[in-house]
Design an enzyme around this catalytic site. Structure first.
Site, short mmCIF file in Angstrom:
data_model
loop_
_atom_site.label_atom_id
_atom_site.label_comp_id
_atom_site.label_asym_id
_atom_site.label_seq_id
_atom_site.Cartn_x
_atom_site.Cartn_y
_atom_site.Cartn_z
N PRO A 1 4.78 -30.76 4.45
CA PRO A 1 5.80 -29.80 3.99
C PRO A 1 5.78 -28.41 4.62
O PRO A 1 5.51 -27.41 3.97
CB PRO A 1 5.55 -29.73 2.48
CG PRO A 1 4.08 -29.98 2.36
CD PRO A 1 3.74 -30.97 3.44
N CYS A 2 6.16 -28.34 5.90
CA CYS A 2 6.25 -27.03 6.55
C CYS A 2 7.37 -26.18 5.95
O CYS A 2 7.38 -24.97 6.12
CB CYS A 2 6.43 -27.20 8.06
SG CYS A 2 7.84 -28.22 8.54
N HIS A 3 8.30 -26.82 5.23
CA HIS A 3 9.36 -26.05 4.57
C HIS A 3 8.79 -25.15 3.48
O HIS A 3 9.46 -24.20 3.06
CB HIS A 3 10.44 -26.98 3.99
CG HIS A 3 9.94 -27.92 2.94
ND1 HIS A 3 9.37 -29.13 3.25
CD2 HIS A 3 9.93 -27.83 1.59
CE1 HIS A 3 9.03 -29.75 2.13
NE2 HIS A 3 9.36 -28.97 1.10
#
Length: 197
Positions: free
Chosen positions: A159-161
């Site tokens: 989850p780089c978001h």
């Protein structure tokens, strides 16, 4: 009455089954529909190696996988059923963490360290690029942490978001800023609803 498309699809399925049985597929792929558009999923025997947004051009992504992983790529939807199911559960708000085996071969060194840290950021939570750099042992590598997020081959799953700028603004995102906004808002609302139960 069988149409030509049905016959072709059946032939593709048989080809995929035979190729898989013979060990001739190094990268299996499929696409799925999601609230953030069409997603390409690709996996090796080690695990999911790539998730790509429609704006990345799935054909270009497959060409890249052919040159970096193996040219033996075949559309094999059944091999990615678990990944597709977990993503469906995620977008329905029923899954907050993925249990998929992942193949991180497309990332190395510091970038890999960042990706390994990202999976530890909780659903509905965020960290700044500065916090991520510090967490992986190099507090001055804020820009490099941003680059690691920008080149993440497994967005959503890794989850780089959930990484934002220190002032809380979103920053860039491979799937586009609106996709990042959607994912963060969705997770925040889902986490709040889940904790209220």
């Amino acid at each position: 009455m069988r149409t030509e498309a049905d016959t072709l699809e059946k032939l593709r399925g048989r080809l995929a089954e035979e190729a898989q049985a013979e060990g001739l597929i190094d990268v299996a792929y499929r696409t799925i529909d999601s609230p953030i558009g069409s997603l390409l999923l690709a996996a090796t025997d080690q695990g999911l190696v790539r998730l790509a947004f429609a704006n990345e051009d799935h054909d270009v992504v497959l060409e890249s996988l052919a040159s970096t992983v193996s040219p033996r790529i075949l559309r094999t939807p059944a091999r990615l059923d678990t990944a597709a199911r977990e993503l469906d559960q995620y977008f329905e708000g029923r899954r907050w963490r993925f249990d998929l085996p992942l193949d991180f071969r497309l990332s190395r060194g510091f970038r890999l360290s960042v990706l390994e840290h990202l999976v530890q950021i909780g659903f509905g939570a965020t960290e700044s690029y500065t916090e991520v750099a510090a967490a992986v042992g190099n507090p001055k590598a804020v820009r490099a942490a941003g680059t690691a997020c920008a080149t993440n081959p497994l967005p959503v799953i890794v989850p780089c978001h959930r990484v934002v700028r220190s002032d809380g603004s979103f920053g860039n995102y491979l799937g586009g800023v609106e996709t990042k906004r959607y994912l963060l808002d969705f997770e925040r609302r889902t986490a709040i609803a889940g904790s209220a139960r």
